[in-house]
Each structure stands twice: as C-alpha cells, then as structure tokens.
Write a protein that holds these residues in place. Sequence first.
Motif, PDB file in Angstrom:
ATOM      1  N   SER A 255      16.778   2.860  15.980  1.00  0.00           N
ATOM      2  CA  SER A 255      18.214   2.696  15.742  1.00  0.00           C
ATOM      3  C   SER A 255      19.023   3.326  16.872  1.00  0.00           C
ATOM      4  O   SER A 255      19.986   2.731  17.367  1.00  0.00           O
ATOM      5  CB  SER A 255      18.602   3.336  14.406  1.00  0.00           C
ATOM      6  OG  SER A 255      18.002   2.678  13.308  1.00  0.00           O
TER       7      SER A 255
ATOM      8  N   ALA B 232      23.758  -1.765  13.783  1.00  0.00           N
ATOM      9  CA  ALA B 232      22.367  -1.409  14.099  1.00  0.00           C
ATOM     10  C   ALA B 232      21.679  -0.758  12.906  1.00  0.00           C
ATOM     11  O   ALA B 232      20.531  -1.092  12.567  1.00  0.00           O
ATOM     12  CB  ALA B 232      22.327  -0.477  15.306  1.00  0.00           C
TER      13      ALA B 232
ATOM     14  N   LEU C  83      18.967   1.175  20.050  1.00  0.00           N
ATOM     15  CA  LEU C  83      19.840   0.003  19.958  1.00  0.00           C
ATOM     16  C   LEU C  83      21.301   0.393  20.128  1.00  0.00           C
ATOM     17  O   LEU C  83      22.086  -0.349  20.734  1.00  0.00           O
ATOM     18  CB  LEU C  83      19.645  -0.687  18.604  1.00  0.00           C
ATOM     19  CG  LEU C  83      18.291  -1.355  18.368  1.00  0.00           C
ATOM     20  CD1 LEU C  83      18.192  -1.875  16.936  1.00  0.00           C
ATOM     21  CD2 LEU C  83      18.062  -2.483  19.360  1.00  0.00           C
TER      22      LEU C  83
ATOM     23  N   GLY D 129      21.353  -0.267  23.813  1.00  0.00           N
ATOM     24  CA  GLY D 129      21.620  -1.676  23.543  1.00  0.00           C
ATOM     25  C   GLY D 129      23.083  -1.959  23.313  1.00  0.00           C
ATOM     26  O   GLY D 129      23.470  -3.112  23.101  1.00  0.00           O
TER      27      GLY D 129
END
Length: 329
Positions: free
Chosen positions: A128, A142, A131, A135
């Motif tokens: 998590s 997320a 991301l 990300g």
Amino acid sequence: MTEVDQAAPAGPRAASAGPAGRWGRLGEVRHLGLVAALVLLAIVGLVTRPENFATSSNLVSILALASTIGVITVGMTFVIIGGGIDLSVGAVMALASVWATTLATQAYGPVVMIVCALLVGTGAGLLSGFLIAYGRMVAFIATLAMLVAARGLAQRMSNQRTQLVQPDNSMIVDLSTTRVLGLPLLVYVFALVVLIGWLVLNRTTFGRRTYAVGGNPEAARLAGINVRKHTLMLYALSGLCCGIAAVLIMARTTTGSSTHGDLYELDAIAAVIIGGTLLTGGRGTIIGSILGLLIFTVITNLFILNGLNTADQLVAKGVIIVAAVLLQR
C-alpha cells in the motif's frame, strides 16, 4: 545538528511543546475531556448495570477487546499524523490470521505462525505504501483496493471457512488464557505496543519527521526529508500493527478467519479522530487515540450489557465521530 534535524522537529514542537505551547495546552485539555467522558460513561454503567459493569470479568473483557483494535489504532495514528489514511487494516489483519492458521503454516509451530502474521501484515502495508508513495496513488484509493484484495485473498485461502488453532500451538492461545496480576497477556502486549509507539512518536527522529511530513510535506521535502520513503515506512508500520493484532485475535478466538476485523478500520479511524488527531495530518497523540478507543469500547460494552440494538450503537458512534470533527473545526 544537521539541517534535516533542525527542520524536522518543527512539526511536533508545534504540536506538543508542553504547557507553554499552544497545541500542548490544547492536547492537555482534550485529554482531560476524554478522561471526563470515560468517567461519565463509567457512571452510566454503574447506574444502569451496577451488578455487571464494575465486575472484574467485565473490565477484563473491555481491555481484551480494546487490545486488538488498540494495536491497529497505534499504527493508524502514525499514518494519519503523517497525512495519510489506511482503510485496509481490518482486512489485512484477517488475511494475516488466515495465512498464519493454515495447516501448512501451523505445522512449523507457533513461532513461525507469529512471524508469518507479522510478515504478511508488514508486506501488505509495504505494498500500500509503495502504491501511495511511488505510484502516486491517493491513499484512500490504494488502501481501499488493498481492503478488497486482502479480504478476497483471505476468503480464497480459507475457502470461506474458519481455521482453528491446533492444540500443538497452544502458546498463541496462552496469550489470552494466561493471566498476570489478573490481566491476560494480550493486554500487556497491547500496553507494550502503546509504549513503544509513544516513544517512537515523541522521542525519535522518525516521530519528528512524521509530524513534519503530515504538517507540510513540501516543506519537509525542502528540509531534506525523503517524504516518499517515510510514507512507505508509515504504511509498513501500520501493516506490522495489523500483524500483531492478528496474533492477538487468534489468541482470543483460537481461530483465523476471513471475517476477522470487520469494520475495525472505522473503529480505529474514529478512535484517532476522537483522540484529537487531525485528519489533515501534522498533529495528534498516541495517548489521545487510546483514550478515544477506550471511549468507543466502553460504549460498545454498555450497549451489550443493556441489551440495546447494534444498529443504535452504530448510529451513536456516527454521531460521536461527526461531533468530534466539528469540534476540530
């Protein structure tokens, strides 16, 4: 002292500068208010159910229930102070409990089961965090995706069945059944997590940087803090707390199940908010979060003792959350 160390403490110093600091005074007043609310709830319990509320077994039950959610709440406090949110904690805890109680894992003994739960929780938190930090995903999205995926994987692994902790692995169950000074060991585990969380948040560079990142991430970046790496570590910490909570719930229920932790994320977030942590980040305390958790746990206990509807309990919690947010404004 480096430039980073000079800049990073600005957040917590503003948040907890002691009696002389604005936020320090506000925090002390809020804590006193939470303690007063707990006393008021205790009076309600003594008036409505004097024969049940003040018994040692009921008080132990309150602490045991608070222990599992409380460990998760510690991790959630770090994440929210750091400017994030984690909706996946309940599902990650369920996944860790299921993974740790499969026959293949249990064959290696209780130590491996505990390590497995911790690794699964930390791994989910790292994913998590990756991301979100690298990300560039919104934390809400997320962790919502992790919630769905973790719950689904837990159901798939267990075939939607409850997995029992085998008698050979009674060391885990002993956390719930063995008592020291009248309290089960899992309460002491909870207390240890709270103590470590408080020390990390208030006495380490990691804690100071958490306040700085949550208060103003751009200023923290300019001060030399690796904001992405720190965000990743915050979610890993939250995942680790989920793994510890999985061990505690396995001890309490002697099972691993995909249904464990249902709505725990809401209870943890609510406890953090009631405790005075800003949803926007940059301010909050571990002690406030734990007091908020105890308020919710006692409310749940009072509803059960008085035979009130669970739906009414949820409505009451919702009203308390709204009131707390309005008070923050």
